[in-house]
Design a protein around this motif. Structure first.
Motif, PDB file in Angstrom:
ATOM      1  N   LYS A 153      -1.221   0.785   5.882  1.00 15.94           N
ATOM      2  CA  LYS A 153      -2.557   0.846   5.360  1.00 15.94           C
ATOM      3  C   LYS A 153      -2.979   2.530   4.992  1.00 15.94           C
ATOM      4  O   LYS A 153      -3.564   2.716   3.930  1.00 15.94           O
ATOM      5  CB  LYS A 153      -3.636   0.324   6.044  1.00 15.94           C
ATOM      6  N   VAL A 154      -2.468   3.144   5.969  1.00 19.08           N
ATOM      7  CA  VAL A 154      -2.905   4.850   5.755  1.00 19.08           C
ATOM      8  C   VAL A 154      -2.084   5.372   4.665  1.00 19.08           C
ATOM      9  O   VAL A 154      -2.384   6.048   3.723  1.00 19.08           O
ATOM     10  CB  VAL A 154      -2.531   5.571   6.979  1.00 19.08           C
ATOM     11  N   LEU A 155      -0.753   4.771   4.530  1.00 18.61           N
ATOM     12  CA  LEU A 155      -0.002   5.192   3.530  1.00 18.61           C
ATOM     13  C   LEU A 155      -0.541   4.766   1.800  1.00 18.61           C
ATOM     14  O   LEU A 155      -0.347   5.555   0.887  1.00 18.61           O
ATOM     15  CB  LEU A 155       1.643   4.722   3.617  1.00 18.61           C
ATOM     16  N   GLU A 156      -1.040   3.541   1.799  1.00 14.71           N
ATOM     17  CA  GLU A 156      -1.576   3.124   0.782  1.00 14.71           C
ATOM     18  C   GLU A 156      -2.843   3.475   0.158  1.00 14.71           C
ATOM     19  O   GLU A 156      -3.453   3.424  -0.890  1.00 14.71           O
ATOM     20  CB  GLU A 156      -1.903   1.185   0.933  1.00 14.71           C
ATOM     21  N   ALA A 157      -3.664   4.405   1.080  1.00 16.75           N
ATOM     22  CA  ALA A 157      -4.742   4.958   0.754  1.00 16.75           C
ATOM     23  C   ALA A 157      -4.499   6.135   0.116  1.00 16.75           C
ATOM     24  O   ALA A 157      -4.241   7.446   0.630  1.00 16.75           O
ATOM     25  CB  ALA A 157      -5.672   5.290   1.902  1.00 16.75           C
ATOM     26  N   LEU A 158      -4.256   6.075  -1.173  1.00 15.57           N
ATOM     27  CA  LEU A 158      -3.788   7.360  -2.181  1.00 15.57           C
ATOM     28  C   LEU A 158      -4.615   8.795  -1.890  1.00 15.57           C
ATOM     29  O   LEU A 158      -4.040   9.616  -1.941  1.00 15.57           O
ATOM     30  CB  LEU A 158      -3.902   6.805  -3.561  1.00 15.57           C
ATOM     31  N   ILE A 159      -5.878   8.490  -1.542  1.00 18.77           N
ATOM     32  CA  ILE A 159      -6.628   9.709  -1.462  1.00 18.77           C
ATOM     33  C   ILE A 159      -6.153  10.525  -0.221  1.00 18.77           C
ATOM     34  O   ILE A 159      -6.340  11.797  -0.301  1.00 18.77           O
ATOM     35  CB  ILE A 159      -8.210   9.356  -0.892  1.00 18.77           C
ATOM     36  N   LEU A 160      -5.630   9.834   0.687  1.00 28.54           N
ATOM     37  CA  LEU A 160      -5.278  10.595   1.941  1.00 28.54           C
ATOM     38  C   LEU A 160      -3.664  11.438   1.821  1.00 28.54           C
ATOM     39  O   LEU A 160      -3.251  12.213   2.417  1.00 28.54           O
ATOM     40  CB  LEU A 160      -4.974   9.694   2.992  1.00 28.54           C
ATOM     41  N   ALA A 161      -3.190  10.826   0.481  1.00 28.10           N
ATOM     42  CA  ALA A 161      -1.582  11.354   0.325  1.00 28.10           C
ATOM     43  C   ALA A 161      -0.846  11.590   1.497  1.00 28.10           C
ATOM     44  O   ALA A 161      -0.397  12.571   1.953  1.00 28.10           O
ATOM     45  CB  ALA A 161      -1.942  12.840  -0.480  1.00 28.10           C
TER      46      ALA A 161
END
Length: 370
Positions: free
Chosen positions: A189-197
C-alpha cells in the motif's frame, strides 16, 4: 478517486504531525485507497480536526489538495473502540514511541504490522523490552527512511516542500516474527501511494541506509542546533568542519563494530561506513539542503524536546556497549538537551584538544569553502 472496498484491510495512522499527514494523504490519493483511520491521542486534536473541516490539506508546488476520506478515533476516550489494529503507521516522534504504542498495545498482535516512520535509532529495541515483551504476540515491524520535506501550516494542514522518496522494508527482528507474511500488505500500500515515491529494500540494506541517515542527522542536526544556523553554514568555517570530522571518527568506529557490520564477509560494507565515505555523504546533504533549517534547530527554537537521545545518544550508547567512549557525541547530547547556543570561537574551545588542535581533523581542510 475510487471509494475503497469494504473488505480491504484498514490502515491506522498514529501521529498526525507533518509526516503522519503526508502518509495519510498519500495513501488516500492512491489508485485503490484503503480505509484509513487517524488515531488522535488527545481531545484537543479532535477540536483541531473539526476546525480543519475534517480534512487533511497538503499543498504541493502551490496546488492545494484537501481530502476528508478518513475515519477518526480518539484513543484516550472511554468509548474508544478495542477492535484489532492490523496495519499501523507510527509517525510520532521517537521520544513519544513507547507512550503511543502502550495506548493501543491491546489492539496489536502477531498478525499486526507496525511501520516505524521515524528518525533515529533504538525505538524498536525499547518497544521489544518495554511494550511487546512476548515474542509470540509481537507484531511485525517495518521501518522506513523518509527524505520528504514537510512543514506545518495549521491544524491538519502542511506544505509538501521537498518532494523526495521513501525507503521501506522489514526490520531485522530477532527472533523472527511469527506471522511475517502479513506485513506485505502495508508495504504494498505504501508502494502504491505514488506521492511517497517509495521503494522496497531487503532488511539488511535498509539497515545500512538507516545507519547512513543516522550519521547525517547526527552531524547536521545538533551542530545547527547549537550554532543556530542553516545547514549550509556548517561548511563555511574550518573549525566547524573539523568538529564534524571528530564526530565522524567516533561514529564510524562505533558503526563498524556493530555485529551487523563487523560480521559481514563483504569488505565493501566496512568501507561504506569509513570516516571518509560518511564525510562525503554528510557534506553532500549539507550542501544540497544548504538553505534548510534542521528539524532539531526548529525544535530547540520552539522550546520542544528534541530527538537527540535517539540520534547522537544512540551512538553514545552503542559505543559504550562496545568499549568506545564517544566524548564528542556525548558533549553534543548534553549541549542540545540544555538548549545551549554558542559561536565559532566557543565551539573551537569546547572541541579542540591541547594546544587548540583537532588532531587528525586538522590534517584535511580541502572541503572548506573559501
Amino acid at each position: 478517486m475510487r471509494e475503497p472496498q469494504s473488505d480491504t484491510p484498514r490502515i491506522h495512522v498514529l501521529g498526525v504531525g507533518n509526516l503522519g499527514r503526508l502518509f495519510a494523504h498519500a495513501l488516500a490519493n492512491s489508485p485503490n485507497p484503503p480505509p484509513i483511520s487517524l488515531l488522535l491521542h488527545r481531545s484537543s486534536l479532535l477540536e483541531e480536526w473539526e476546525q480543519a473541516g475534517r480534512k487533511i490539506t497538503i499543498t504541493t508546488n502551490g496546488v492545494v489538495n484537501s481530502i476528508g476520506q478518513f475515519d477518526v478515533e480518539e484513543i484516550t476516550s472511554a468509548s474508544a473502540p478495542s477492535t484489532p489494529v492490523s496495519n499501523l503507521v507510527l509517525a510520532t516522534k521517537t521520544i513519544n514511541t513507547l507512550s503511543a504504542l502502550r495506548s493501543i498495545s491491546h489492539r496489536l498482535n502477531s498478525n499486526s504490522t507496525v511501520l516505524f516512520a521515524q528518525n533515529g535509532m533504538g525505538t524498536i529495541d525499547e518497544t521489544d523490552s518495554q511494550v511487546f515483551t512476548n515474542n509470540s504476540t509481537r507484531p511485525n515491524y517495518l521501518t522506513c527512511i523518509t527524505s520528504h520535506g514537510v512543514f506545518d501550516t495549521g491544524p491538519f494542514s502542511s506544505v509538501h516542500a521537498g518532494q523526495a522518496s521513501i525507503s521501506i522494508g522489514r526490520s531485522l527482528q530477532r527472533p523472527p516474527p511469527t506471522s511475517p507474511s502479513t506485513a506485505q500488505y502495508l508495504i504494498d500500500k505504501v508502494l502504491e501511494a505514488l506521492i511517497l515515491a517509495a521503494k522496497e529494500y531487503p532488511s539488511e540494506e535498509l539497515l545500512f541506509l538507516q545507519l547512513e541517515k543516522l550519521v547525517i542527522n547526527a552531524i547536521i542536526n545538533p551542530l545547527t542546533a547549537i550554532l543556530s544556523c542553516r545547514n549550509g553554514e556548517l561548511l563555511d568555517k574550518g573549525p566547524i568542519v573539523k568538529v564534524m570530522r571528530l564526530l565522524l571518527q567516533e561514529t564510524a568506529q562505533v558503526i563498524q563494530l556493530l555485529p551487523e557490520i563487523s560480521s559481514s564477509d563483504d569488505p565493501s560494507v566496512a568501507d561504506r561506513f569509513s570516516t571518509q565515505k560518511l564525510e562525503v555523504k554528510v557534506l553532500d546533504v549539507a550542501e544540497k539542503t544548504s538553505k534548510n533549517t534542521s528539524s532539531m534547530l526548529q525544535d530547540v527554537r520552539a522550546g520542544r524536546q528534541t530527538e537527540i537521545e535517539y540520534i547522537n545518544g544512540w551512538i553514545v550508547k552503542k559505543g559504550r556497549e562496545q568499549g568506545v567512549e564517544c566524548e564528542h557525541n556525548a558533549k553534543l547530547v548534553e549541549m542540545v538537551k540544555g538548549a545551549k547556543k554558542i559561536g565559532i570561537d566557543e565551539l573551537r574551545d569546547l572541541f579542540a584538544g591541547p594546544g587548540g588542535t583537532f588532531g587528525v581533523a586538522d590534517a584535511i581542510v580541502d572541503v572548506v569553502k573559501p
